[in-house]
Every structure is written in structure tokens, then in C-alpha cells.
Design an enzyme around this catalytic site. Structure first.
Site, PDB file in Angstrom:
ATOM      1  N   LYS A  57      47.728  41.004  38.428  1.00 51.87           N
ATOM      2  CA  LYS A  57      48.176  40.522  37.119  1.00 51.87           C
ATOM      3  C   LYS A  57      49.060  41.595  36.479  1.00 51.87           C
ATOM      4  O   LYS A  57      48.759  42.776  36.589  1.00 51.87           O
ATOM      5  CB  LYS A  57      46.959  40.293  36.205  1.00 51.87           C
ATOM      6  CG  LYS A  57      46.144  39.057  36.513  1.00 51.87           C
ATOM      7  CD  LYS A  57      45.006  38.915  35.505  1.00 51.87           C
ATOM      8  CE  LYS A  57      44.021  37.822  35.891  1.00 51.87           C
ATOM      9  NZ  LYS A  57      44.570  36.459  35.822  1.00 51.87           N
ATOM     10  N   LYS A  73      30.635  31.556  37.163  1.00 53.91           N
ATOM     11  CA  LYS A  73      31.650  32.464  37.715  1.00 53.91           C
ATOM     12  C   LYS A  73      31.403  33.855  37.142  1.00 53.91           C
ATOM     13  O   LYS A  73      31.431  34.045  35.934  1.00 53.91           O
ATOM     14  CB  LYS A  73      33.062  31.983  37.352  1.00 53.91           C
ATOM     15  CG  LYS A  73      34.165  33.004  37.686  1.00 53.91           C
ATOM     16  CD  LYS A  73      35.566  32.497  37.331  1.00 53.91           C
ATOM     17  CE  LYS A  73      36.617  33.590  37.539  1.00 53.91           C
ATOM     18  NZ  LYS A  73      37.988  33.162  37.165  1.00 53.91           N
ATOM     19  N   ARG A  83      37.542  30.097  41.966  1.00 54.38           N
ATOM     20  CA  ARG A  83      37.191  28.903  42.740  1.00 54.38           C
ATOM     21  C   ARG A  83      36.585  29.284  44.092  1.00 54.38           C
ATOM     22  O   ARG A  83      35.810  28.523  44.662  1.00 54.38           O
ATOM     23  CB  ARG A  83      38.426  27.997  42.880  1.00 54.38           C
ATOM     24  CG  ARG A  83      39.568  28.594  43.637  1.00 54.38           C
ATOM     25  CD  ARG A  83      40.883  27.854  43.378  1.00 54.38           C
ATOM     26  NE  ARG A  83      41.433  28.154  42.039  1.00 54.38           N
ATOM     27  CZ  ARG A  83      42.547  27.605  41.551  1.00 54.38           C
ATOM     28  NH1 ARG A  83      43.230  26.715  42.251  1.00 54.38           N
ATOM     29  NH2 ARG A  83      42.965  27.930  40.352  1.00 54.38           N
ATOM     30  N   ASP A 103      44.701  35.804  42.917  1.00 51.05           N
ATOM     31  CA  ASP A 103      44.290  35.677  41.517  1.00 51.05           C
ATOM     32  C   ASP A 103      43.580  34.341  41.255  1.00 51.05           C
ATOM     33  O   ASP A 103      43.001  34.144  40.192  1.00 51.05           O
ATOM     34  CB  ASP A 103      45.510  35.830  40.599  1.00 51.05           C
ATOM     35  CG  ASP A 103      45.126  36.181  39.166  1.00 51.05           C
ATOM     36  OD1 ASP A 103      43.939  36.503  38.942  1.00 51.05           O
ATOM     37  OD2 ASP A 103      46.012  36.129  38.293  1.00 51.05           O
ATOM     38  N   ASP A 120      35.775  37.811  32.532  1.00 48.94           N
ATOM     39  CA  ASP A 120      35.823  36.804  33.593  1.00 48.94           C
ATOM     40  C   ASP A 120      34.450  36.531  34.234  1.00 48.94           C
ATOM     41  O   ASP A 120      34.346  35.767  35.184  1.00 48.94           O
ATOM     42  CB  ASP A 120      36.848  37.231  34.662  1.00 48.94           C
ATOM     43  CG  ASP A 120      37.587  36.059  35.269  1.00 48.94           C
ATOM     44  OD1 ASP A 120      37.571  34.974  34.659  1.00 48.94           O
ATOM     45  OD2 ASP A 120      38.163  36.221  36.358  1.00 48.94           O
ATOM     46  N   GLU A 174      40.758  33.413  42.288  1.00 48.06           N
ATOM     47  CA  GLU A 174      39.551  33.902  42.969  1.00 48.06           C
ATOM     48  C   GLU A 174      38.280  33.187  42.511  1.00 48.06           C
ATOM     49  O   GLU A 174      37.326  33.085  43.267  1.00 48.06           O
ATOM     50  CB  GLU A 174      39.413  35.412  42.765  1.00 48.06           C
ATOM     51  CG  GLU A 174      38.750  35.862  41.447  1.00 48.06           C
ATOM     52  CD  GLU A 174      39.526  35.474  40.196  1.00 48.06           C
ATOM     53  OE1 GLU A 174      40.744  35.207  40.303  1.00 48.06           O
ATOM     54  OE2 GLU A 174      38.929  35.405  39.109  1.00 48.06           O
ATOM     55  N   ASP A 224      38.739  40.918  36.654  1.00 50.49           N
ATOM     56  CA  ASP A 224      39.744  40.183  37.422  1.00 50.49           C
ATOM     57  C   ASP A 224      41.113  40.857  37.267  1.00 50.49           C
ATOM     58  O   ASP A 224      41.837  40.596  36.309  1.00 50.49           O
ATOM     59  CB  ASP A 224      39.810  38.725  36.944  1.00 50.49           C
ATOM     60  CG  ASP A 224      40.814  37.909  37.756  1.00 50.49           C
ATOM     61  OD1 ASP A 224      41.276  38.410  38.805  1.00 50.49           O
ATOM     62  OD2 ASP A 224      41.117  36.773  37.338  1.00 50.49           O
TER      63      ASP A 224
END
Ligand code: BES
Ligand code: MN
Ligand code: ZN
Length: 503
Positions: free
Chosen positions: A277, A265, A351, A347, A288, A349, A270
Site C-alpha cells: 500500500k 478477519k 478473503r 493486498d 484490519d 489478503e 495490513d
């Protein structure tokens, strides 16, 4: 990068700025561990009591500095605590040695050269000390004008007690150097601020490394991603001024019998996207992309070690930002696999980018797939800040990874994928939603990923949200910031696969 050599010197004859020795916590105070006999002799056999006078106990990670007396060629002796004396005399766990060497190296920040005279009873001991010392000798100073000497990592490590001309010891040192250099490089990537590290610049770093190490690399830019129908990666990257990328970086060995796919990933920042967030939850979100950094580092390390296995790294890179072009909660994405996903929370994201990479990697039919991701806050709730969760579709593969992690000194725990959690992701409009029940959120994310894994391919998912980025005080060989979590596990898994130890 810190240099490491195996030294033929004895502890009393080595010329250096400091000498590291070990002390253990005995029933009646600290005791000097093996490897430091000559040092103790220079102190008239009173080194342990001198250290005790200074408050040393031998507790794990404790560091005590003493000026050296005549008889030594170093001005300072640094005693690092290894913890309680082991049941079997001087047989230390590799992780204990690794952490002690790391703590000592950290305490020697700003020092030029140090000898390490910790207990070495085997090649494994020497390797653990080398690894720990090189990982402890790390600081991220790229953005500080005034580095002074105070933040420069220990420059030179002379490892005592190993046999410098012995093939096995030499190989162990080389392995430790290659691994630590790549782990430290991954840490740098994680620590690099997101205004400088975005999908395109990350891909450029991978390209340069591929060139240096003779790896094959393919970088899909936005245009190529559109052409290839990578709806997940494009959907996550849609809000950013920096377009997404999918990087495929491959190492092959002419005699390899097995192939592995590692997927990372790589959300370079993020923000949460439109499901933004709140402040307090976004300051460290440059981390991230730690999964992609780990995969990248592992592939390069495998190449440097010349392992007899094919390893393909897939870096799913995007920046998750809110804007007029961003994916909205309620949008439906058509993924690379053809499945449709209703985005209920932008959020969630990770996956989405991983799903495309999993489906794409599955097409090449590797013997196994491992994805690595800072995927869920829920996994941190479950396992804390130092342990990653392992999920998967094959219990024996999941177990193998857990055991390998344990062996290399990375904390992990196997987690289930309970089938009943799937229905929480049912969508009114699409094949699946990107969110499900809140409870067991880490497992829900794992179940989502599983839908995109090719049939009959062994797959494991490592959720490294906890250990990837260390916010508390440094300990052992773990610095603040990017840690390089899971790289040692990925490299050991490749070694095991190359050796034919895994089905
Ligand atoms: N990158 C985060 C997970 C994360 C949180 C990593 C804290 C490291 C530290 C991920 O993209 C995320 O936001 N996950 C959400 C999922 C939720 C919206 C279903 C989460 O865990 O809250
Ligand atoms: Mn997120
Ligand atoms: Zn994320």
C-alpha cells in the site's frame, strides 16, 4: 472500566460531581425532558430558559453545562440535546438515548461520578442509556505516559429513573455492562499498535479470556497450520516475522438447540504485502483485525450472558507483510478446502484467511455462519464510514441480520452477490483468482468467500471496513479509533437464535 449502578436517589438528592439531564428541541426553544423535573424545580422552573440564554437549542449531541443552584447535591448540571421533541410525548428512540448518554459521558471525561437523569419510560430506555453512557466513557490512553485527569473516562455512573430492585431493570443493567465491557475491550485491541498486537499476542489475549470465562479454546500455530493444510492463512502470513494463528474459541450451553459460527478477519497489520500500500493508505491498517476483535468480544459477551445457544468464534490471524518469504503476486495457494487460488494482488489478503476459516467452520455444520471483516475499500466507497454491508447466500438470513442491526442501533445495508461478477475472478492457472473486476469490489470479495462456505449452510458476510475505525471527530458514544462495530449485532443475533426466533 467505568462502574454503573441503578440508583434509588432522586435527581435532587443524588450526591455526585455532575448531573446529566436531557433537553429537546421544541418549536419555541429547548424543553427539559422527563426525568429532570426535580432539577427544573431547583431552577425555579426556569431551567430551559437558563439553558437557552447559554445558547442551548436541544439539538442532538449538543452539550451545555450550568452551575447548579441550591436544592441540588451536584455542583454542575449537564444538559445534553436529544434533538426534536418526538411525536409521541417523551417516547424516545433507543438509539437517540444511547447517543445522548454517550455524548454526555464523553463531555464528562475527567469527572469522577455523574448521575444520569435522562427520560426512562421502560426497561429498554434504561438499557440504552446505560449502554450509551458506558460506551461513551471510553478513551484509549494505554500508550500515554501523562494521562493527567483530563483523559480519564468518567469513573462512576448512577442511573436514575430505573427501578433498582426490579428484576428486568437489573438484568438490563447487567447486560449493558457485559456488552459495553466487551465492546470496549475490542476497541482496545483495535487501537493497540501492531508492534504489540500480532497473531501470537492476540491469541494469548483470547486464551486468557477463555480461561476467565470458562470457554474452550484451541490455538493452531504455524506448525499446526502447516500440518492442517491451511494454505490461505499461511500464504498471507508468510512474509511476516510474526507467524499466523487460527484461534477457535467456543461457548456451549448444555440446553442449546442451535449453533452459530462467527468468523473474524484478523490481519493485525495490513501493509498490502508485496502489492504494498502507498503512504497515506497504511497508517490505520492496525484496524484490519477489527472483525476478529468483534467476533472475540461477541463470544465472550454471549458467555457472560449465559445464552442458550452454542457459539464458536474463529479468529483468522495473520500479519500481511512484504519480505523475501512473502507470497508474491502470481503465486498459487492450495487452500484448506483443497481449492487453488492464484494470488494476483497480495493486498486482497482478507478473503484468503477467511476462506480457510469458512471451510474449516463449515465442517462442523453450524446452523449459520457469519463472517465479519474490514474487507474492502470498495464497500466504504459504496456505503461511507458508518454503515456496514451485509451479503450472504440466504436472503431471509441477510434480512434478519439487517433488521437486528437496525434494532441495536448499528447502521447496515443489504448488498447483492451478482453471479456475473464471478467470471472476473477466473484464473489461467488456478481454480480462482483472489481479484476480479474493480467495479463492485466489495461484492466480488463476497462472491469469493461464498465459494468456501459449506453447502446448505446459511451464511452472511459483514464488510465493516467503513464503521470499524472512526477517524473523524467522536460523536454520540462513538470514539475516535476502534469502534466495536457489529458486536451488538452479533450478540443480538445469538440472543434471537437462543430464543428460537430464527429458523
Ligand atoms: N484491509 C483492506 C481494506 C480496507 C481498506 C479496510 C481501508 C479498511 C480501510 C483490504 O485488505 C484491502 O486491501 N482490500 C483491497 C482489495 C483489492 C486489492 C482487491 C481494496 O479494497 O483496495
Ligand atoms: Mn489488504
Ligand atoms: Zn486487509
Amino acid at each position: 472500566m467505568t462502574a454503573l449502578t441503578l440508583s434509588t436517589s432522586g435527581a435532587a438528592t443524588l450526591r455526585a460531581d455532575a448531573l446529566v439531564i436531557g433537553i429537546a428541541k421544541g418549536p419555541k426553544g429547548p424543553v427539559v425532558t422527563s426525568g429532570a423535573e426535580a432539577v427544573d424545580k431547583a431552577f425555579d422552573g426556569k431551567l430551559a430558559s437558563v439553558l437557552e440564554t447559554l445558547g442551548a437549542t436541544g439539538a442532538e449531541g449538543e452539550v451545555t453545562k450550568v452551575p447548579a443552584l441550591s436544592g441540588l447535591k451536584t455542583p454542575v448540571v449537564l444538559a445534553v440535546g436529544l434533538g426534536p421533541v418526538p411525536e409521541k410525548d417523551d417516547v424516545w428512540a433507543a438509539e437517540t438515548l444511547r447517543r445522548a448518554a454517550g455524548a454526555a459521558a464523553r463531555a464528562l471525561t475527567g469527572t469522577k461520578k455523574a448521575g444520569f437523569a435522562l427520560p426512562v419510560e421502560s426497561v429498554e430506555d434504561a438499557e440504552a442509556i446505560a449502554e450509551g453512557a458506558l460506551l461513551g466513557a471510553y478513551n484509549f490512553t494505554a500508550y500515554q505516559e501523562d494521562k493527567g485527569d483530563t483523559k480519564q473516562p468518567l469513573a462512576e455512573i448512577a442511573l436514575l429513573g430505573a427501578k433498582p430492585r426490579d428484576k428486568a431493570f437489573k438484568a438490563a443493567a447487567e447486560r449493558a455492562i457485559a456488552l459495553a465491557e466487551e465492546i470496549n475491550r475490542a476497541r482496545d485491541l483495535v487501537n493497540t499498535p501492531p508492534n504489540d498486537l500480532y497473531p501470537e499476542s492476540f491469541a494469548a489475549v483470547a486464551q486468557a479470556a477463555a480461561k476467565e470465562h470458562g470457554l474452550k479454546i484451541q490455538i493452531l500455530d504455524e506448525k499446526a497450520l502447516v500440518k492442517g493444510n491451511y494454505g490461505g492463512i499461511l500464504g498471507v502470513g508468510a512474509g511476516s516475522a510474526h507467524g499466523p494463528r487460527l484461534v477457535k474459541i467456543s461457548y456451549t450451553h448444555s440446553k442449546a438447540e442451535k449453533s452459530l459460527a462467527y468468523i473474524g478477519k484478523g490481519i493485525t497489520y495490513d501493509s498490502g504485502g508485496i502489492s504494498l500500500k502507498p503512504a497515506g493508505h497504511n497508517e490505520t491498517m492496525k484496524c484490519d483485525m477489527a472483525g476478529a476483535a468483534a467476533v472475540f468480544a461477541a463470544v465472550v459477551a454471549v458467555a457472560r450472558l449465559g445464552l442458550k445457544v452454542n457459539v464458536t468464534g474463529w479468529l483468522a490471524l495473520a500479519e500481511n507483510m512484504p519480505s523475501g518469504t512473502a507470497t508474491r503476486p502470481g503465486d498459487v495457494l492450495r487452500m484448506y478446502s483443497g481449492k487453488t487460488v492464484e494470488v494476483l494482488n497480495t493486498d486482497a489478503e482478507g478473503r484468503l484467511v477467511l476462506a480457510d476459516a469458512l471451510a474449516r467452520a463449515s465442517e462442523e455444520n453450524p446452523d449459520a455462519i457469519v463472517d465479519v471483516a474490514t474487507l474492502t475499500g470498495a464497500m466504504m466507497m459504496a456505503l461511507g464510514n458508518r454503515t456496514f454491508g451485509i451479503m450472504g447466500n440466504d436472503e431471509s438470513f441477510r434480512t434478519a441480520i439487517h433488521e437486528i442491526a437496525e434494532e441495536v442501533g448499528e447502521q447496515s445495508w443489504p448488498m447483492p452477490l451478482p453471479a456475473e461478477l464471478r467470471k472476473g475472478m477466473a484464473s489461467e492457472t488456478a481454480d480462482i483468482a483472489n481479484m476480479g473486476e474493480r467495479m463492485g469490489g466489495g461484492l466480488v470479495a463476497g462472491l469469493f468467500l461464498q465459494e468456501f462456505v459449506g453447502e446448505d449452510i446459511a451464511w452472511a458476510h459483514l464488510d465493516i471496513a467503513g464503521p470499524a475505525f472512526h477517524e473523524a471527530a467522536p460523536f454520540g458514544y462513538t470514539p475516535k479509533g476502534g469502534t466495536g462495530s457489529s458486536i451488538r449485532t452479533l450478540v443480538k443475533l445469538a440472543e434471537r437464535t437462543a430464543d428460537g426466533d430464527l429458523g
